[in-house]
Design a protein around this motif. Structure first.
Motif, PDB file in Angstrom:
ATOM      1  N   TYR A  35      28.443  31.406  30.222  1.00  0.00           N
ATOM      2  CA  TYR A  35      29.976  31.084  31.717  1.00  0.00           C
ATOM      3  C   TYR A  35      29.332  29.782  32.089  1.00  0.00           C
ATOM      4  CZ  TYR A  35      29.887  35.953  30.597  1.00  0.00           C
ATOM      5  OH  TYR A  35      29.925  37.123  29.148  1.00  0.00           O
ATOM      6  N   GLN A  41      37.546  30.537  40.816  1.00  0.00           N
ATOM      7  CA  GLN A  41      38.137  31.283  39.305  1.00  0.00           C
ATOM      8  C   GLN A  41      36.840  32.031  39.008  1.00  0.00           C
ATOM      9  OE1 GLN A  41      39.599  29.087  36.353  1.00  0.00           O
ATOM     10  NE2 GLN A  41      40.818  27.594  38.061  1.00  0.00           N
ATOM     11  N   GLY A  42      37.141  33.078  38.359  1.00  0.00           N
ATOM     12  CA  GLY A  42      36.284  33.711  37.773  1.00  0.00           C
ATOM     13  C   GLY A  42      35.560  33.330  36.532  1.00  0.00           C
ATOM     14  N   PRO A  43      34.320  34.073  35.776  1.00  0.00           N
ATOM     15  CA  PRO A  43      33.975  33.112  34.920  1.00  0.00           C
ATOM     16  C   PRO A  43      34.505  33.065  33.779  1.00  0.00           C
ATOM     17  CG  PRO A  43      32.011  34.789  35.972  1.00  0.00           C
ATOM     18  CD  PRO A  43      33.681  34.934  36.535  1.00  0.00           C
ATOM     19  N   GLN A  48      27.825  33.110  23.159  1.00  0.00           N
ATOM     20  CA  GLN A  48      27.003  34.047  22.918  1.00  0.00           C
ATOM     21  C   GLN A  48      25.973  33.954  21.545  1.00  0.00           C
ATOM     22  OE1 GLN A  48      28.397  37.803  21.864  1.00  0.00           O
ATOM     23  NE2 GLN A  48      27.344  39.258  23.751  1.00  0.00           N
ATOM     24  N   ALA A  98      26.713  44.777  21.928  1.00  0.00           N
ATOM     25  CA  ALA A  98      27.995  45.702  22.640  1.00  0.00           C
ATOM     26  C   ALA A  98      27.099  46.632  22.897  1.00  0.00           C
ATOM     27  CB  ALA A  98      28.485  46.434  21.089  1.00  0.00           C
ATOM     28  N   GLU A 101      24.877  46.119  29.374  1.00  0.00           N
ATOM     29  CA  GLU A 101      24.887  44.976  30.804  1.00  0.00           C
ATOM     30  C   GLU A 101      24.108  44.065  30.441  1.00  0.00           C
ATOM     31  OE1 GLU A 101      23.179  47.330  33.812  1.00  0.00           O
ATOM     32  OE2 GLU A 101      23.275  45.757  35.158  1.00  0.00           O
TER      33      GLU A 101
ATOM     34  N   TYR B  36      31.925  43.630  38.109  1.00  0.00           N
ATOM     35  CA  TYR B  36      30.948  43.203  38.621  1.00  0.00           C
ATOM     36  C   TYR B  36      31.023  43.313  40.089  1.00  0.00           C
ATOM     37  CZ  TYR B  36      28.697  42.513  33.970  1.00  0.00           C
ATOM     38  OH  TYR B  36      28.347  42.667  33.047  1.00  0.00           O
ATOM     39  N   ARG B  43      23.111  37.484  42.896  1.00  0.00           N
ATOM     40  CA  ARG B  43      23.886  37.544  41.606  1.00  0.00           C
ATOM     41  C   ARG B  43      24.703  37.808  41.322  1.00  0.00           C
ATOM     42  NH1 ARG B  43      18.067  36.159  38.346  1.00  0.00           N
ATOM     43  NH2 ARG B  43      17.122  34.930  40.030  1.00  0.00           N
ATOM     44  N   LEU B  44      25.249  37.728  40.323  1.00  0.00           N
ATOM     45  CA  LEU B  44      26.117  38.657  39.945  1.00  0.00           C
ATOM     46  C   LEU B  44      25.368  39.743  39.185  1.00  0.00           C
ATOM     47  CD1 LEU B  44      29.290  37.238  37.869  1.00  0.00           C
ATOM     48  CD2 LEU B  44      30.039  38.421  39.614  1.00  0.00           C
ATOM     49  N   LEU B  46      26.045  44.107  37.395  1.00  0.00           N
ATOM     50  CA  LEU B  46      27.152  45.166  37.395  1.00  0.00           C
ATOM     51  C   LEU B  46      27.219  46.211  37.891  1.00  0.00           C
ATOM     52  CD1 LEU B  46      28.467  46.058  34.876  1.00  0.00           C
ATOM     53  CD2 LEU B  46      26.720  47.049  34.360  1.00  0.00           C
ATOM     54  N   ARG B  49      30.766  49.993  34.969  1.00  0.00           N
ATOM     55  CA  ARG B  49      31.971  49.981  33.082  1.00  0.00           C
ATOM     56  C   ARG B  49      32.506  51.439  33.942  1.00  0.00           C
ATOM     57  NH1 ARG B  49      27.308  49.730  29.103  1.00  0.00           N
ATOM     58  NH2 ARG B  49      26.134  48.599  30.810  1.00  0.00           N
ATOM     59  N   TYR B  86      34.397  41.178  40.961  1.00  0.00           N
ATOM     60  CA  TYR B  86      35.368  40.975  39.860  1.00  0.00           C
ATOM     61  C   TYR B  86      35.465  41.570  38.655  1.00  0.00           C
ATOM     62  CZ  TYR B  86      33.738  35.911  40.946  1.00  0.00           C
ATOM     63  OH  TYR B  86      33.451  34.950  41.865  1.00  0.00           O
ATOM     64  N   SER B  93      33.352  44.025  19.022  1.00  0.00           N
ATOM     65  CA  SER B  93      32.661  44.690  19.126  1.00  0.00           C
ATOM     66  C   SER B  93      31.097  43.831  20.169  1.00  0.00           C
ATOM     67  CB  SER B  93      31.917  44.339  17.482  1.00  0.00           C
ATOM     68  OG  SER B  93      32.277  43.517  17.196  1.00  0.00           O
ATOM     69  N   ASN B  94      30.737  42.614  20.380  1.00  0.00           N
ATOM     70  CA  ASN B  94      30.038  42.311  20.747  1.00  0.00           C
ATOM     71  C   ASN B  94      30.459  42.330  22.249  1.00  0.00           C
ATOM     72  OD1 ASN B  94      28.989  41.316  18.239  1.00  0.00           O
ATOM     73  ND2 ASN B  94      29.142  40.027  18.758  1.00  0.00           N
ATOM     74  N   TYR B  95      31.661  41.931  23.376  1.00  0.00           N
ATOM     75  CA  TYR B  95      31.767  42.857  24.413  1.00  0.00           C
ATOM     76  C   TYR B  95      31.300  41.324  24.768  1.00  0.00           C
ATOM     77  CZ  TYR B  95      31.188  47.907  24.521  1.00  0.00           C
ATOM     78  OH  TYR B  95      31.519  48.963  24.534  1.00  0.00           O
ATOM     79  N   GLN B  96      32.236  40.267  24.756  1.00  0.00           N
ATOM     80  CA  GLN B  96      32.164  38.771  25.085  1.00  0.00           C
ATOM     81  C   GLN B  96      33.363  38.859  25.801  1.00  0.00           C
ATOM     82  OE1 GLN B  96      33.664  36.614  21.976  1.00  0.00           O
ATOM     83  NE2 GLN B  96      31.320  37.852  20.894  1.00  0.00           N
ATOM     84  N   LEU B  97      32.650  38.648  27.204  1.00  0.00           N
ATOM     85  CA  LEU B  97      34.048  39.700  28.566  1.00  0.00           C
ATOM     86  C   LEU B  97      34.612  38.192  29.227  1.00  0.00           C
ATOM     87  CD1 LEU B  97      31.002  40.804  30.663  1.00  0.00           C
ATOM     88  CD2 LEU B  97      32.275  42.078  29.580  1.00  0.00           C
ATOM     89  N   TRP B  99      37.504  37.797  32.303  1.00  0.00           N
ATOM     90  CA  TRP B  99      37.034  37.577  33.618  1.00  0.00           C
ATOM     91  C   TRP B  99      38.325  37.662  34.337  1.00  0.00           C
ATOM     92  CZ3 TRP B  99      32.674  38.659  35.667  1.00  0.00           C
ATOM     93  CH2 TRP B  99      31.155  38.760  35.211  1.00  0.00           C
ATOM     94  N   GLY B 100      38.678  38.475  35.809  1.00  0.00           N
ATOM     95  CA  GLY B 100      39.251  38.161  36.379  1.00  0.00           C
ATOM     96  C   GLY B 100      39.184  37.284  37.796  1.00  0.00           C
ATOM     97  N   ALA B 101      40.103  36.724  38.187  1.00  0.00           N
ATOM     98  CA  ALA B 101      39.518  35.714  39.654  1.00  0.00           C
ATOM     99  C   ALA B 101      38.807  35.733  40.673  1.00  0.00           C
ATOM    100  CB  ALA B 101      41.132  34.669  39.795  1.00  0.00           C
TER     101      ALA B 101
END
Lengths: 113, 109
Positions: A35, A41-43, A48, A98, A101, B36, B43-44, B46, B49, B86, B93-97, B99-101
């Motif tokens: 990322y 800003q957010g990441p 991946q 999927a 965490e 998060y 560190r960031l 979790l 969820r 955040y 399907s792969n949960y590519q994130l 993000w908000g600011a």
């Protein structure tokens, strides 16, 4: 386990140069994501990788590339650096894809002058 | 277009007061949403969820598909809750994130 590690911690490059950032995932984790986080800003998702294959790519130019090695560590390469590439680059690892965490590293702070 | 919006850059409340950090999303599929947290010099990590429906450190978040929101709430804020929060949307399907600011939460003593 030290968790996800990234190197270097920070570095300064000049416009037009190339940079390689490194990430070691948590032992047993097979997925690594990269990322970019610009100040305030957010990441933003860049790449991946899972089992050494690219499984996703964000909206970044071809100057950005990455790879994952047999030991699941990963490198992010950025060519022809621009001032706008200055950011914190975060690496995250997870056991799979999927629903798993993501565990984040401390990041590499890149400054382009 | 997929998007996550956190309308507040900064939220400051007194210790013991209720906290609500807002998150709205735009996504055509079935969303997977996350909160998060990043404490000072850490560190960031979790926090929670939506699929787990857990309460972590007293925080809860409910997915409201009608309002496309996933607000984070805590009834009684504690000083150790001060951090950057955040909201993130898992895409595909792969949960590519996505993000908000982020919202910086400050709990005043």
């Amino acid at each position: 386990d030290a968790g996800v590690t990234q190197s270097p911690t920070h570095l300064i490059k000049t416009r037009g140069q190339q940079v390689t950032l490194r990430c070691s995932p948590i032992s047993g984790h097979k997925s690594v994501s990269w990322y970019q986080q610009v100040l305030g800003q957010g990441p933003q998702f860049i790449f991946q990788y899972y089992e050494k294959e690219e499984r996703g790519r964000g909206n970044f130019p071809d100057r950005f590339s990455a790879r994952q090695f047999p030991n699941y560590s990963s490198e992010l390469n950025v060519n022809a650096l621009l001032l706008g590439d200055s950011a914190l680059y975060l690496c995250a690892s997870s056991t799979g894809l999927a629903g798993n965490e993501q565990y984040f590293g401390p990041g590499t702070r890149l400054t382009v002058t | 277009a997929q998007r996550v919006t956190q309308p507040e850059k900064l939220l400051s409340v007194f210790k013991g007061a209720p906290v609500e950090l807002k998150c709205n999303y735009s996504y055509s599929g079935s969303p997977e949403l996350f909160w998060y947290v990043q404490y000072s010099r850490q560190r960031l990590q979790l926090l929670l969820r939506h699929i787990s429906r857990e309460s972590i450190k007293g925080f809860t978040a409910d997915l409201n598909k009608g309002e496309t929101s996933f607000h984070l709430k805590k009834p009684f804020a504690q000083e150790e809750d001060s951090a950057m929060y955040y909201c993130a949307l898992g895409k595909g399907s792969n949960y590519q994130l996505i993000w908000g600011a982020g919202t910086k939460l400050i709990i005043k003593p």
